[in-house]
Design an enzyme around this catalytic site. Structure first.
Site, PDB file in Angstrom:
ATOM      1  N   TYR A 197       0.908  -1.207  -0.168  1.00 35.52           N
ATOM      2  CA  TYR A 197      -0.076  -0.022  -0.135  1.00 35.52           C
ATOM      3  C   TYR A 197       1.002   1.049  -0.035  1.00 35.52           C
ATOM      4  O   TYR A 197       0.562   2.486   0.230  1.00 35.52           O
ATOM      5  CB  TYR A 197      -0.798   0.001   1.186  1.00 35.52           C
ATOM      6  CG  TYR A 197      -2.260  -0.894   1.178  1.00 35.52           C
ATOM      7  CD1 TYR A 197      -1.880  -2.288   0.908  1.00 35.52           C
ATOM      8  CD2 TYR A 197      -3.430  -0.436   1.271  1.00 35.52           C
ATOM      9  CE1 TYR A 197      -3.155  -3.220   0.827  1.00 35.52           C
ATOM     10  CE2 TYR A 197      -4.504  -1.111   1.391  1.00 35.52           C
ATOM     11  CZ  TYR A 197      -4.595  -2.699   1.011  1.00 35.52           C
ATOM     12  OH  TYR A 197      -5.687  -3.371   1.247  1.00 35.52           O
ATOM     13  N   LYS A 232       6.065 -14.446   2.833  1.00 33.74           N
ATOM     14  CA  LYS A 232       5.935 -15.261   1.510  1.00 33.74           C
ATOM     15  C   LYS A 232       7.158 -15.203   1.049  1.00 33.74           C
ATOM     16  O   LYS A 232       7.710 -14.891  -0.397  1.00 33.74           O
ATOM     17  CB  LYS A 232       4.991 -14.545   0.509  1.00 33.74           C
ATOM     18  CG  LYS A 232       4.502 -15.228  -0.585  1.00 33.74           C
ATOM     19  CD  LYS A 232       3.840 -16.389  -0.432  1.00 33.74           C
ATOM     20  CE  LYS A 232       3.705 -17.355  -1.652  1.00 33.74           C
ATOM     21  NZ  LYS A 232       3.226 -18.619  -1.703  1.00 33.74           N
ATOM     22  N   ASP A 284      -0.274 -18.186   2.216  1.00 32.69           N
ATOM     23  CA  ASP A 284      -1.137 -19.223   1.683  1.00 32.69           C
ATOM     24  C   ASP A 284      -1.477 -20.285   2.660  1.00 32.69           C
ATOM     25  O   ASP A 284      -2.469 -20.843   3.098  1.00 32.69           O
ATOM     26  CB  ASP A 284      -0.629 -19.726   0.413  1.00 32.69           C
ATOM     27  CG  ASP A 284       0.752 -20.355   0.225  1.00 32.69           C
ATOM     28  OD1 ASP A 284       1.387 -19.807   1.263  1.00 32.69           O
ATOM     29  OD2 ASP A 284       1.399 -20.946  -0.716  1.00 32.69           O
ATOM     30  N   ASP A 317      -4.458  -7.674   5.343  1.00 28.87           N
ATOM     31  CA  ASP A 317      -5.876  -7.342   4.858  1.00 28.87           C
ATOM     32  C   ASP A 317      -6.554  -8.383   4.466  1.00 28.87           C
ATOM     33  O   ASP A 317      -7.857  -8.760   4.917  1.00 28.87           O
ATOM     34  CB  ASP A 317      -5.592  -6.541   3.589  1.00 28.87           C
ATOM     35  CG  ASP A 317      -6.967  -5.943   2.988  1.00 28.87           C
ATOM     36  OD1 ASP A 317      -7.918  -5.689   3.608  1.00 28.87           O
ATOM     37  OD2 ASP A 317      -7.123  -5.934   1.910  1.00 28.87           O
ATOM     38  N   ASP A 367      -9.866 -10.486   6.809  1.00 30.17           N
ATOM     39  CA  ASP A 367     -11.249 -10.587   6.310  1.00 30.17           C
ATOM     40  C   ASP A 367     -11.735 -12.115   6.534  1.00 30.17           C
ATOM     41  O   ASP A 367     -12.803 -12.511   7.123  1.00 30.17           O
ATOM     42  CB  ASP A 367     -11.474 -10.369   4.975  1.00 30.17           C
ATOM     43  CG  ASP A 367     -12.091  -9.084   4.597  1.00 30.17           C
ATOM     44  OD1 ASP A 367     -11.756  -7.884   5.304  1.00 30.17           O
ATOM     45  OD2 ASP A 367     -12.575  -8.985   3.556  1.00 30.17           O
TER      46      ASP A 367
HETATM   47  C1  IPM Z   1      -9.458  -2.829   5.059  1.00 30.00           C
HETATM   48  C2  IPM Z   1     -10.292  -2.504   3.851  1.00 30.00           C
HETATM   49  C3  IPM Z   1      -9.533  -1.538   3.053  1.00 30.00           C
HETATM   50  C4  IPM Z   1      -8.070  -1.996   2.800  1.00 30.00           C
HETATM   51  C5  IPM Z   1     -10.214  -1.207   1.614  1.00 30.00           C
HETATM   52  C6  IPM Z   1     -11.397  -0.420   2.035  1.00 30.00           C
HETATM   53  C7  IPM Z   1      -9.390  -0.566   0.841  1.00 30.00           C
HETATM   54  O1  IPM Z   1     -10.392  -3.630   3.110  1.00 30.00           O
HETATM   55  O2  IPM Z   1      -9.347  -1.978   5.997  1.00 30.00           O
HETATM   56  O3  IPM Z   1      -9.261  -3.729   5.538  1.00 30.00           O
HETATM   57  O4  IPM Z   1      -7.889  -2.879   2.117  1.00 30.00           O
HETATM   58  O5  IPM Z   1      -7.095  -1.448   3.633  1.00 30.00           O
HETATM   59 MG    MG Z   2      -9.709  -5.400   4.056  1.00 33.64          MG
END
Ligand code: IPM
Ligand code: MG
Length: 356
Positions: A138, A189, A222, A246, A250
């Protein structure tokens, strides 16, 4: 009386519903515990601001936030504005502008929540993922040339600095050390990415020497996804790069039952700048404005905010009230298979905070 200045940025979509709910929760806890007060300043930045002013927040917006003790954030994202503009124009601008390099994402299966894993008991899943939040994938480095032509080229360069890697890994070791199991998994990785990820591994090895009481291991990203599903109890604290974490966070939130519950803190551990707390769910346009959003992710983020302010008794009280909310299935919102509204959940939470 002690006063904490909180900058509230609802942003877009359901952020406008859950941030006011979070403010109510914080007010309730301050009233119950006593000894301090909150002073909120609400900033109407985001997609609507962009439509009026051509940018997601004012150019000198960081200046306005600088004096806050903490920031409570909703979400950034708008169906009519490209995602990379909403993200870079607001959330990343704050995270990077305030060098909030540690993104901390706790995950647990809260009481009353039915996670999707068959063999996973609630006590088997108690993780904190530490996400590098200032560089890596990022970093924003890269570019496009010859747009639209067959020779078009585009790059997103992942940038890792020794300073950046060391500070996040050190933060993660310290966090792991503060938790009962004192266990850290360093996600990597380095089999495929042979430069930066190899340095990442080397730095982990070096920093580990300063934490002889922390058990640590290394896992390829992975393989980590499979381990999270198959052997959740072998995991406690996790550190990973910006993009790896990230994705893993999730997965973690889904395994704990809902993205609507998961909180996060964007932390400046050196406290040079305010840290920012937010639910990890996005702006969720499909349900916005209907009062269906789950405010629990924001409440839990408020627990992290209180912890960061040093108000541990308040943080614990709010967490206990959250667990009473999740335990009661009549207070489950749609993401949890229920029919409760944001307002009903918030009212119940404030009641539990007062009683607890
Ligand atoms: C998170 C979100 C963000 C990210 C998106 C909205 C760009 O998925 O905070 O995990 O990838 O950082
Ligand atoms: Mg995210």
């Amino acid at each position: 009386m002690k006063k904490y200045k909180i900058a509230a940025i609802p942003g877009d979509g359901i952020g406008k519903e859950v941030v006011p709910a979070g403010q109510q929760a914080l007010e309730a806890v301050a009233a119950a515990v006593g000894g301090y007060q909150f002073e909120f300043e609400v900033f109407g930045w985001g997609g609507d601001w962009y439509r009026q002013h051509g940018q997601m927040m004012p150019a000198d917006g960081l200046q306005a936030l600088k004096g806050a003790d903490a920031i409570l954030f909703g979400s950034a994202g708008d169906p009519d504005i490209p995602d990379h503009i909403t993200l870079w124009g607001l959330r990343l601008k704050i995270c990077q502008g305030f060098d909030q390099y540690a993104n901390v994402r706790p995950t647990r299966i809260l009481p009353g929540i039915d996670g999707p894993l068959k063999r996973c008991r609630a006590q088997d899943l108690d993780w904190v993922i530490v996400r590098e939040n200032s560089e890596g994938e990022y970093a924003g480095v890269g570019g496009r040339a010859h747009q639209g032509h067959p020779i078009e080229v585009a790059t997103d360069v992942s940038v890792m600095t020794r300073v950046g890697v060391e500070r996040i890994i050190r933060y993660a070791f310290r966090l792991a050390q503060s938790r009962p199991r004192r266990q850290l998994t360093v996600v990597t990785k380095s089999n495929a990415q042979r430069h930066a990820m190899v340095m990442w591994d080397e730095v982990a090895q070096e920093v580990a020497r300063d934490f002889p009481d922390v058990h640590w291991d290394k896992e390829l990203v992975d393989a980590m996804t499979a381990r999270m599903v198959n052997r959740p109890a072998t995991i406690d604290t996790v550190v990973a790069t910006n993009l790896h974490a990230d994705i893993l966070s999730d997965l973690a939130a889904a395994l704990a039952g809902s993205l609507g519950i998961a909180p996060t803190g964007n932390i400046d551990p050196e406290r040079r700048y305010p840290s920012m707390f937010e639910p990890i769910h996005g702006s969720a346009f499909d349900i916005m404005g209907k009062g269906l959003a789950n405010p629990v992710g924001t409440f839990w983020s408020c627990v992290m905010l209180l912890d960061h302010l040093g108000e541990q008794a308040s943080a614990q009280r709010l967490m206990r009230a959250i667990e009473r909310v999740t335990q009661d299935t009549s207070l489950h919102t749609r993401d949890l298979g229920g029919t409760a509204t944001t307002a009903a959940v918030t009212a119940a939470l404030c009641r539990f905070v007062a009683e607890a």
